[in-house]
Scaffold this motif. Structure first.
Motif, PDB file in Angstrom:
ATOM      1  N   ALA A 117       0.857  -1.187   0.000  1.00  0.00           N
ATOM      2  CA  ALA A 117       0.000   0.000   0.000  1.00  0.00           C
ATOM      3  C   ALA A 117       0.892   1.236   0.000  1.00  0.00           C
ATOM      4  CB  ALA A 117      -0.919   0.002   1.212  1.00  0.00           C
ATOM      5  N   GLN A 169      -0.314   7.152   6.397  1.00  0.00           N
ATOM      6  CA  GLN A 169      -1.037   5.936   6.021  1.00  0.00           C
ATOM      7  C   GLN A 169      -1.095   4.989   7.219  1.00  0.00           C
ATOM      8  OE1 GLN A 169      -0.445   3.756   2.060  1.00  0.00           O
ATOM      9  NE2 GLN A 169       0.711   2.486   3.466  1.00  0.00           N
ATOM     10  N   VAL A 211      -2.612   1.203   8.483  1.00  0.00           N
ATOM     11  CA  VAL A 211      -3.181  -0.087   8.119  1.00  0.00           C
ATOM     12  C   VAL A 211      -3.584  -0.794   9.413  1.00  0.00           C
ATOM     13  CG1 VAL A 211      -2.798  -2.307   7.000  1.00  0.00           C
ATOM     14  CG2 VAL A 211      -1.742  -0.233   6.056  1.00  0.00           C
ATOM     15  N   SER A 212      -4.846  -1.206   9.471  1.00  0.00           N
ATOM     16  CA  SER A 212      -5.355  -1.802  10.707  1.00  0.00           C
ATOM     17  C   SER A 212      -6.535  -2.711  10.402  1.00  0.00           C
ATOM     18  CB  SER A 212      -5.791  -0.693  11.679  1.00  0.00           C
ATOM     19  OG  SER A 212      -6.389  -1.227  12.839  1.00  0.00           O
ATOM     20  N   ILE A 256      -2.819   0.298  -4.134  1.00  0.00           N
ATOM     21  CA  ILE A 256      -2.799  -0.970  -3.401  1.00  0.00           C
ATOM     22  C   ILE A 256      -2.505  -2.083  -4.397  1.00  0.00           C
ATOM     23  CG2 ILE A 256      -4.060  -2.497  -1.832  1.00  0.00           C
ATOM     24  CD1 ILE A 256      -5.938  -0.087  -1.285  1.00  0.00           C
ATOM     25  N   TYR A 307      -8.830  -5.589   5.880  1.00  0.00           N
ATOM     26  CA  TYR A 307      -7.979  -4.564   6.480  1.00  0.00           C
ATOM     27  C   TYR A 307      -8.476  -3.171   6.105  1.00  0.00           C
ATOM     28  CZ  TYR A 307      -4.632  -8.317   7.351  1.00  0.00           C
ATOM     29  OH  TYR A 307      -4.036  -9.479   7.791  1.00  0.00           O
ATOM     30  N   TYR A 308      -8.382  -2.238   7.037  1.00  0.00           N
ATOM     31  CA  TYR A 308      -8.638  -0.830   6.753  1.00  0.00           C
ATOM     32  C   TYR A 308      -7.314  -0.167   6.373  1.00  0.00           C
ATOM     33  CZ  TYR A 308     -13.196  -1.344   9.041  1.00  0.00           C
ATOM     34  OH  TYR A 308     -14.466  -1.736   9.383  1.00  0.00           O
ATOM     35  N   ILE A 309      -7.341   0.619   5.308  1.00  0.00           N
ATOM     36  CA  ILE A 309      -6.199   1.443   4.923  1.00  0.00           C
ATOM     37  C   ILE A 309      -6.678   2.889   4.991  1.00  0.00           C
ATOM     38  CG2 ILE A 309      -4.560   2.019   3.090  1.00  0.00           C
ATOM     39  CD1 ILE A 309      -4.884  -0.887   2.091  1.00  0.00           C
ATOM     40  N   HIS A 349       0.337  -1.093  10.851  1.00  0.00           N
ATOM     41  CA  HIS A 349       1.380  -0.389  10.099  1.00  0.00           C
ATOM     42  C   HIS A 349       1.030   1.093  10.051  1.00  0.00           C
ATOM     43  CE1 HIS A 349       2.907  -4.259   8.652  1.00  0.00           C
ATOM     44  NE2 HIS A 349       1.644  -4.585   8.480  1.00  0.00           N
ATOM     45  N   SER A 372       3.584   0.720   3.022  1.00  0.00           N
ATOM     46  CA  SER A 372       3.568  -0.422   3.932  1.00  0.00           C
ATOM     47  C   SER A 372       3.477  -1.696   3.112  1.00  0.00           C
ATOM     48  CB  SER A 372       2.379  -0.352   4.892  1.00  0.00           C
ATOM     49  OG  SER A 372       2.447   0.802   5.708  1.00  0.00           O
TER      50      SER A 372
END
Length: 272
Positions: free
Chosen positions: A8, A22, A24-25, A79, A62-64, A39, A52
Motif C-alpha cells: 500500500a 497511512q 493499516v489496521s 494498493i 484490512y482498513y487502509i 502499520h 507499507s
C-alpha cells in the motif's frame, strides 16, 4: 481465501504538499492504539511516499486509512497484490537442449522470503524470486547467470532440488554471489534426467530488480578415473590433448595429503 502480499502506497497530491500519513489496521475507530495499528508510515518527500508492505492473512479484511500531516488535502493511494513466485508457487521455466531463456523484470521488493537457511556465509534472509527449472528426459549442461539491475545491491543465486526456509549446506547444490557489474552470479552444473531444480534469485542487501539467464546444452563427455581419455604413445611419438575444459568435468581425483588442493574438477588422461 489465501494469504496475499500487499503493498500500500500513499502520496499527497495537494498543491501545498502536506505529507500523507497511512494507517493499516484490522479495525477503524477513534480508539486506535499501538496494539491495534499494524502499520503506520509517513510520506517523507515526493520521491519517498508513505508505504507499507505486509502479508494479509486469508479471509481477513484490512482498513487502509489515508490522511495528511496538519492540513487536509488530496492524495492517491495505490494498493497492489503482486503475484508471489515462491517455493509453493514458483515461476516455471522449460529449457531443452540448445535452448536458453531470460527471466526479466524480477522485482524482489514485491516478493516474500520463502527460501532461507542459517548455515551460510551469504545470508539468504532477503526476499526472493523462485524459478523452477522443469525436468527433461535427458541430461543437460545448465549455465545459470544472475545479475542485479538495481544500484547498490548484488545478486545472490541459489540452486537446489528443494526450496524451503530450512536450507542447509547439504541441501543447496550451488550458491554464488555477484561480484560486480562484469561478474554476475553464475553456476554451471549437469542437470540429471527427469529431475527439476529450483533457481532462487535474491540480493545481498535491500530488495531490488534483476534478471536470470538459463542456458542448456549437451553435457560434454566425462573423462574420469573410471572412464579416462586414452592415449597410446610409443617412443618418438608426441600427442596433444587439446581443448580441455574442466568446467564440464567432475572431480574424480582428489585427496587430503597433497600440498596443492585437488578439490577442483579434473580431466583424466590414461597413458596406455
Amino acid at each position: 481465501s489465501e494469504a496475499r502480499l500487499i503493498i500500500a502506497t500513499s502520496k499527497s497530491s495537494s498543491f501545498s504538499s502536506p505529507d500523507s500519513v497511512q494507517v493499516v489496521s484490522q479495525q477503524c475507530s477513534k480508539n486506535q492504539t499501538s496494539e491495534t495499528v499494524e502499520h503506520l508510515s509517513v510520506e517523507q518527500s515526493s520521491s519517498n511516499p508513505a508505504q507499507s508492505t505486509f502479508i494479509a492473512a486469508p479471509n481477513t479484511a484490512y482498513y487502509i486509512i489515508y490522511e495528511t500531516v496538519e492540513d487536509c488535502g488530496s492524495g492517491v493511494v495505490t494498493i497492489e497484490a503482486p503475484v508471489q513466485y515462491s517455493c509453493s508457487r514458483p515461476y516455471n521455466v522449460s529449457v531443452e537442449l540448445e535452448e536458453s531463456t531470460v527471466v526479466k523484470d524480477i522485482d524482489t521488493c514485491k516478493q516474500a522470503n520463502s527460501n532461507d537457511g542459517l548455515a551460510f556465509d551469504t545470508s539468504l534472509s532477503s526476499r526472493d524470486f523462485v524459478i523452477l527449472l522443469e525436468s527433461s528426459s535427458v541430461e543437460r549442461r545448465i549455465v545459470v547467470s544472475s545479475k542485479s539491475t538495481s544500484s547498490g545491491s548484488d545478486s545472490v543465486q541459489v540452486i537446489s532440488q528443494q526450496c524451503s526456509v530450512n536450507q542447509t549446506s547439504d541441501s543447496v547444490d550451488h550458491l554464488s554471489e555477484e561480484g560486480g557489474s562484469y561478474n554476475p552470479a553464475q553456476s554451471t552444473f549437469t542437470a540429471a534426467a527427469n529431475t527439476s531444480y529450483y533457481i532462487i534469485y535474491e540480493t545481498d542487501g535491500e530488495c531490488g530488480s534483476g534478471k536470470v539467464t538459463i542456458e542448456a546444452s549437451t553435457p560434454p563427455l566425462q573423462y574420469s578415473c573410471s572412464s579416462p581419455y586414452a592415449v597410446s604413445l610409443e617412443i618418438g611419438d608426441t600427442d596433444f590433448v587439446q581443448e580441455i575444459d574442466t568446467c564440464g568435468q567432475a572431480n574424480s581425483n582428489d585427496g587430503v595429503v597433497p600440498g596443492t588442493d585437488l578439490g577442483g574438477p579434473g580431466f583424466v588422461i590414461f597413458l596406455k
